[in-house]
Enzyme design. Structure first.
Site, PDB file in Angstrom:
ATOM      1  N   ASP A  43       0.855  -1.197   0.000  1.00  0.00           N
ATOM      2  CA  ASP A  43       0.000   0.000   0.000  1.00  0.00           C
ATOM      3  C   ASP A  43       0.890   1.246   0.000  1.00  0.00           C
ATOM      4  OD1 ASP A  43      -1.932   2.049   0.656  1.00  0.00           O
ATOM      5  OD2 ASP A  43      -3.226   0.464   1.403  1.00  0.00           O
ATOM      6  N   SER A  84      -7.459   3.750  -1.259  1.00  0.00           N
ATOM      7  CA  SER A  84      -7.188   2.311  -1.292  1.00  0.00           C
ATOM      8  C   SER A  84      -8.441   1.478  -1.523  1.00  0.00           C
ATOM      9  CB  SER A  84      -6.523   1.866   0.016  1.00  0.00           C
ATOM     10  OG  SER A  84      -5.254   2.462   0.129  1.00  0.00           O
ATOM     11  N   THR A 137      -7.911  -2.347   1.730  1.00  0.00           N
ATOM     12  CA  THR A 137      -7.253  -3.194   0.722  1.00  0.00           C
ATOM     13  C   THR A 137      -7.710  -4.652   0.789  1.00  0.00           C
ATOM     14  OG1 THR A 137      -5.365  -1.683   0.877  1.00  0.00           O
ATOM     15  CG2 THR A 137      -5.025  -3.741  -0.336  1.00  0.00           C
ATOM     16  N   GLU A 252      -0.932  -8.132   1.880  1.00  0.00           N
ATOM     17  CA  GLU A 252      -0.746  -6.674   1.876  1.00  0.00           C
ATOM     18  C   GLU A 252       0.276  -6.190   2.897  1.00  0.00           C
ATOM     19  OE1 GLU A 252      -3.660  -4.094   3.603  1.00  0.00           O
ATOM     20  OE2 GLU A 252      -3.044  -2.385   2.389  1.00  0.00           O
ATOM     21  N   ASP A 257       2.189   2.820   3.281  1.00  0.00           N
ATOM     22  CA  ASP A 257       1.286   3.962   3.080  1.00  0.00           C
ATOM     23  C   ASP A 257       1.259   4.897   4.291  1.00  0.00           C
ATOM     24  OD1 ASP A 257      -1.066   5.315   1.732  1.00  0.00           O
ATOM     25  OD2 ASP A 257      -2.089   4.560   3.517  1.00  0.00           O
ATOM     26  N   HIS A 261       2.095   8.855   4.487  1.00  0.00           N
ATOM     27  CA  HIS A 261       1.226   9.923   5.005  1.00  0.00           C
ATOM     28  C   HIS A 261       1.975  10.769   6.036  1.00  0.00           C
ATOM     29  CE1 HIS A 261      -2.620   9.019   3.114  1.00  0.00           C
ATOM     30  NE2 HIS A 261      -2.430   7.729   3.352  1.00  0.00           N
ATOM     31  N   HIS A 300      -1.379   2.637  -5.095  1.00  0.00           N
ATOM     32  CA  HIS A 300      -1.103   4.039  -5.443  1.00  0.00           C
ATOM     33  C   HIS A 300       0.201   4.393  -4.754  1.00  0.00           C
ATOM     34  CE1 HIS A 300      -2.207   4.824  -1.331  1.00  0.00           C
ATOM     35  NE2 HIS A 300      -3.331   4.157  -1.539  1.00  0.00           N
TER      36      HIS A 300
HETATM   37 MG    MG Z   1      -4.260  -0.809   2.652  1.00  0.00          MG
HETATM   38 ZN    ZN Z   2      -3.197   6.015   2.340  1.00  0.00          ZN
END
Ligand code: MG
Ligand code: ZN
Length: 367
Positions: A43, A84, A137, A252, A257, A261, A300
């Site tokens: 992610d 997501s 996800t 995952e 991710d 952030h 992404h």
């Molecule tokens: Mg995720």
């Molecule tokens: Zn995110």
């Protein structure tokens, strides 16, 4: 004269045998279509996050064993920058939907995921995540809800199909619910081993397994998650590979991710290296098995991360960030095994579902 004809004939036969042996060797490294697919999603893992991890690891990662690379476009139905839920749904079900939506199209109709197709085709199935297993996800592969925040509804959807293995956080969404239904008891009734301890989870070798490793999310790797992700991957592969008809497993690495952030380079790198160790488990299995396709991608990029300095010797990385959110850039798709060549080129995130269907040889319920 006769002996020379005989000798020539013998030479010809040996040559033909050699040619057929050599070409047979070339064709038989992989079967034409995979029996199993392991789909790994980092992610927020853009190419920069990957290269930051590679730099920290002195220029090398396990993912480099892959043989094919492609690029996918991540935008959603209603936004240049996806979340997501929409990207997970696109990859899982081949449908672009609005940000925040899980397993439904833009009209609110449920869309069938590759995991559900695998289940219907007699394959074993699994989901693993370092976040809650009910997070966007993994949820995209099994749930159908209009909003990703409906965690308790997402948990209930795990009971609607016969998923074989799931390991991740999110116990609260199964046990401490507003409707006071204890879904753990329902899981046990359906024959699942329901375990809350990683040590016990890794000892399971067959049957159905629900492994809860946290009340909600697992801690970051830097705060004591240990090898939960690679160990869960190895455990799931051991269980799922007992099904002779094959399996589909999604793994995952959720928190790359979250590091993005936070514009937190150490968080990103530690999660990236942890995810790479899960990738090693998948690639080791596939290399040994030869009937397994491994596909690795992101949903992404997160953070608009750029590397403005680094050193392979010390492993030092200096990063800049353009955002505290997701970005719109394409992300790479890395593949290995039978069917890997299908994943080269530049295509939509929804094409991943189409490619999975094609290499498995599954027929769609409806067009
Ligand atoms: Mg995720
Ligand atoms: Zn995110």
């Amino acid at each position: 004269m006769k002996t020379s004809i005989l000798r020539n004939t013998v030479v010809l036969i040996i040559t033909l045998l050699l040619v057929s042996f050599v070409s047979d060797k070339n064709n038989s490294e992989f079967t034409k279509k995979p029996r199993n697919i392991i789909f790994l999603i980092g992610d927020g893992m853009g190419i920069t996050q990957l290269y930051a991890g590679m730099t920290r690891n002195h220029g090398k990662l396990f993912i480099e064993e892959i043989t094919h690379v492609g690029l996918q476009k991540t935008y959603s139905a209603d936004s240049y920058i996806t979340d997501s839920a929409a990207s997970g749904t696109a990859m899982a079900s081949g449908t672009k939907t609005n940000n925040g939506v899980i397993g439904q199209d833009t009209t609110g109709a449920a869309v069938k995921s590759i995991l559900e197709y695998a289940e219907d085709n007699g394959l074993a199935t699994g989901l693993i995540s370092t976040s809650a297993i009910t997070h966007a996800t993994p949820a995209s592969f099994i749930a159908h809800v209009e909003n990703r925040g409906l965690y308790e509804d997402i948990a209930a959807d795990f009971l609607k199909i016969e998923i074989d293995v799931f390991i991740g956080g999110g116990a609260d969404h199964f046990m401490h619910r507003k409707d006071s239904v204890d879904l753990v008891e329902v899981l046990k009734g359906k024959g699942y081993s329901v375990l809350f301890d990683m040590e016990q989870i890794t000892r399971v070798e067959k049957g159905k397994l629900a492994g809860f490793t946290a009340d909600v999310h697992n801690p970051p790797y830097l705060q004591g998650r240990n090898d939960m992700l690679p160990e869960a991957t190895r455990t799931a592969l051991n269980i799922l590979s007992k099904n002779r008809d094959g399996f589909f497993l999604m793994v995952e690495g959720s928190q790359i991710d979250w590091g993005g952030h936070g514009n937190d380079t150490e968080y990103i790198i530690s999660e990236m290296l942890d995810f790479d160790r899960a990738i090693k488990e998948a690639l080791d299995f596939a290399m040994n098995d030869k009937n397994t396709l491994v596909v690795i991608t992101a949903d992404h990029e997160t953070g608009g991360m750029s590397l403005i300095g680094g050193d392979f010797k010390s492993g030092e990385v200096t990063a800049n960030y353009g955002s505290t959110g997701h970005t719109g850039v394409m992300v790479p798709v890395y593949s290995y095994g039978p069917g890997a060549e299908e994943f080269t080129g530049i295509y939509e995130n929804t094409d991943l579902f189409e490619k999975f269907m094609k290499v498995y040889g599954f027929k769609k319920d409806r067009e």
